[in-house]
Design a protein around this motif. Sequence first.
Motif, mmCIF file in Angstrom:
data_model
loop_
_atom_site.group_PDB
_atom_site.id
_atom_site.type_symbol
_atom_site.label_atom_id
_atom_site.label_comp_id
_atom_site.label_asym_id
_atom_site.label_seq_id
_atom_site.Cartn_x
_atom_site.Cartn_y
_atom_site.Cartn_z
ATOM 1 N N LEU A 51 0.824 -1.205 0.000
ATOM 2 C CA LEU A 51 0.000 0.000 0.000
ATOM 3 C C LEU A 51 0.859 1.256 0.000
ATOM 4 O O LEU A 51 0.567 2.218 -0.723
ATOM 5 N N LEU A 52 1.947 1.262 0.789
ATOM 6 C CA LEU A 52 2.821 2.429 0.808
ATOM 7 C C LEU A 52 3.546 2.610 -0.516
ATOM 8 O O LEU A 52 3.735 3.738 -0.977
ATOM 9 N N VAL A 53 3.929 1.506 -1.146
ATOM 10 C CA VAL A 53 4.565 1.612 -2.462
ATOM 11 C C VAL A 53 3.573 2.172 -3.472
ATOM 12 O O VAL A 53 3.903 3.060 -4.262
ATOM 13 N N MET A 54 2.340 1.662 -3.456
ATOM 14 C CA MET A 54 1.326 2.154 -4.388
ATOM 15 C C MET A 54 1.044 3.634 -4.146
ATOM 16 O O MET A 54 0.950 4.422 -5.100
ATOM 17 N N ALA A 55 0.917 4.025 -2.872
ATOM 18 C CA ALA A 55 0.679 5.434 -2.551
ATOM 19 C C ALA A 55 1.868 6.282 -2.998
ATOM 20 O O ALA A 55 1.685 7.374 -3.548
ATOM 21 N N SER A 56 3.080 5.776 -2.797
ATOM 22 C CA SER A 56 4.277 6.506 -3.228
ATOM 23 C C SER A 56 4.274 6.721 -4.724
ATOM 24 O O SER A 56 4.624 7.803 -5.210
ATOM 25 N N LEU A 57 3.891 5.701 -5.468
ATOM 26 C CA LEU A 57 3.852 5.827 -6.922
ATOM 27 C C LEU A 57 2.799 6.838 -7.364
ATOM 28 O O LEU A 57 3.037 7.624 -8.290
ATOM 29 N N LEU A 58 1.649 6.830 -6.711
ATOM 30 C CA LEU A 58 0.616 7.819 -7.051
ATOM 31 C C LEU A 58 1.093 9.235 -6.741
ATOM 32 O O LEU A 58 0.888 10.158 -7.537
ATOM 33 N N ILE A 59 1.740 9.413 -5.604
ATOM 34 C CA ILE A 59 2.254 10.729 -5.239
ATOM 35 C C ILE A 59 3.379 11.139 -6.187
ATOM 36 O O ILE A 59 3.462 12.297 -6.608
ATOM 37 N N ALA A 60 4.242 10.183 -6.542
ATOM 38 C CA ALA A 60 5.321 10.473 -7.501
ATOM 39 C C ALA A 60 4.738 10.885 -8.845
ATOM 40 O O ALA A 60 5.269 11.774 -9.510
ATOM 41 N N ASP A 61 3.635 10.261 -9.248
ATOM 42 C CA ASP A 61 2.973 10.624 -10.494
ATOM 43 C C ASP A 61 2.453 12.058 -10.421
ATOM 44 O O ASP A 61 2.611 12.841 -11.354
ATOM 45 N N GLU A 62 1.848 12.417 -9.285
ATOM 46 C CA GLU A 62 1.369 13.784 -9.102
ATOM 47 C C GLU A 62 2.540 14.765 -9.112
ATOM 48 O O GLU A 62 2.448 15.850 -9.692
#
Length: 112
Positions: A51-62
């Motif tokens: 979940l933290l990796v997925m959230a990190s990727l979404l934030i990195a995308d933003e």
Amino acid sequence: MASVEVSINGRFYRIACEDGQEQRLIRLAGSVDEKVSSLVEQVGQVGDTRLLVMASLLIADELDDAKQGGGPANGGINGGAVPAPAQNQAAVAALSALAERIEHIADSLESA
């Protein structure tokens, strides 16, 4: 150096930060928790690290969108207008700091 205890996905983490940055870190952790909660609603509890990796990727995308001058689906910062340089720089700096902290948390979780 100060430290704060933050909660993400119902788990508590003690995070070190510079003196005077405690409230900012708590606010950023709240944003991460909201992102993780949204992911939990979509994919379920698939493990804290994932979940933290997925959230990190979404934030990195933003963050990448902000660096490129774009933004979320609304066409970018300021509703599609050219972003104000100071506003864009502040957003990029905040998202960069958040991404670094998330990566640190994810590394800590993987080591545990």
